[in-house]
Design a protein around this motif. Structure first.
Motif, PDB file in Angstrom:
ATOM      1  N   ALA A   1      24.461 -43.416  59.982  1.00  0.00           N
ATOM      2  CA  ALA A   1      23.112 -42.883  59.795  1.00  0.00           C
ATOM      3  C   ALA A   1      22.611 -42.230  61.074  1.00  0.00           C
ATOM      4  O   ALA A   1      21.993 -41.150  61.036  1.00  0.00           O
ATOM      5  N   THR A   2      22.903 -42.835  62.204  1.00  0.00           N
ATOM      6  CA  THR A   2      22.489 -42.266  63.487  1.00  0.00           C
ATOM      7  C   THR A   2      23.185 -40.942  63.740  1.00  0.00           C
ATOM      8  O   THR A   2      22.565 -39.976  64.199  1.00  0.00           O
TER       9      THR A   2
ATOM     10  N   SER B   1      27.262 -53.331  58.112  1.00  0.00           N
ATOM     11  CA  SER B   1      25.912 -52.875  58.455  1.00  0.00           C
ATOM     12  C   SER B   1      25.929 -52.079  59.755  1.00  0.00           C
ATOM     13  O   SER B   1      25.218 -51.077  59.884  1.00  0.00           O
ATOM     14  N   VAL B   2      26.746 -52.499  60.721  1.00  0.00           N
ATOM     15  CA  VAL B   2      26.865 -51.757  61.976  1.00  0.00           C
ATOM     16  C   VAL B   2      27.441 -50.371  61.709  1.00  0.00           C
ATOM     17  O   VAL B   2      26.962 -49.361  62.248  1.00  0.00           O
TER      18      VAL B   2
ATOM     19  N   ASP C   1      27.277 -48.657  58.871  1.00  0.00           N
ATOM     20  CA  ASP C   1      26.274 -47.859  58.169  1.00  0.00           C
ATOM     21  C   ASP C   1      25.214 -47.330  59.126  1.00  0.00           C
ATOM     22  O   ASP C   1      24.801 -46.160  59.039  1.00  0.00           O
ATOM     23  N   LYS C   2      24.768 -48.170  60.049  1.00  0.00           N
ATOM     24  CA  LYS C   2      23.759 -47.743  61.028  1.00  0.00           C
ATOM     25  C   LYS C   2      24.313 -46.636  61.925  1.00  0.00           C
ATOM     26  O   LYS C   2      23.617 -45.674  62.245  1.00  0.00           O
ATOM     27  N   ALA C   3      25.563 -46.780  62.345  1.00  0.00           N
ATOM     28  CA  ALA C   3      26.180 -45.769  63.207  1.00  0.00           C
ATOM     29  C   ALA C   3      26.305 -44.441  62.475  1.00  0.00           C
ATOM     30  O   ALA C   3      26.014 -43.377  63.041  1.00  0.00           O
TER      31      ALA C   3
ATOM     32  N   GLU D   1      21.619 -38.303  61.593  1.00  0.00           N
ATOM     33  CA  GLU D   1      20.305 -37.959  62.141  1.00  0.00           C
ATOM     34  C   GLU D   1      20.439 -37.019  63.340  1.00  0.00           C
ATOM     35  O   GLU D   1      19.699 -36.050  63.472  1.00  0.00           O
TER      36      GLU D   1
END
Length: 102
Positions: free
Chosen positions: A87-88, A80-81, A83-85, A91
């Motif tokens: 995605a950031t 999850s970490v 995936d978030k990284a 972005e």
């Protein structure tokens, strides 16, 4: 003939060790080493002591890395970490493309 074969095997073993360290420290490859390894029939392995040292070094590198430190934290979902990284980062790339100043 046996002595020559043994000598060629030792030369190939030394070439294997050199090529390992060239890979590890990102040094240019040596064609002579590759030739010596091929002449031995590509059946050359690193000495056991050196292989053990390399394995220990690899373990220490993983432990010292950021991911290794994060993996030691309990109840942390690395996927999850990650995936978030990602995605950031995506972005930020999209924002940078829209930026009129640049």
């Amino acid at each position: 003939m046996e002595r020559d074969a043994s000598f060629a095997q030792k030369k190939a073993e030394r070439a294997t060790v050199r090529s390992h360290f060239r890979d590890k420290y990102r040094l240019p490859k040596n064609e002579l080493d590759n030739t010596q390894i091929q002449l031995a029939g590509n059946e050359v392995e690193l000495p056991k002591e050196l292989a053990k040292m390399i394995a220990e070094d690899n373990e220490e590198e993983v432990k010292d890395s950021v991911i290794g430190q994060l993996a030691s934290i309990q109840n942390l979902d690395l996927d999850s970490v990650k995936d978030k990284a990602q995605a950031t980062i995506e972005e930020l790339k999209q924002t940078a493309k829209k930026c009129t100043v640049m």
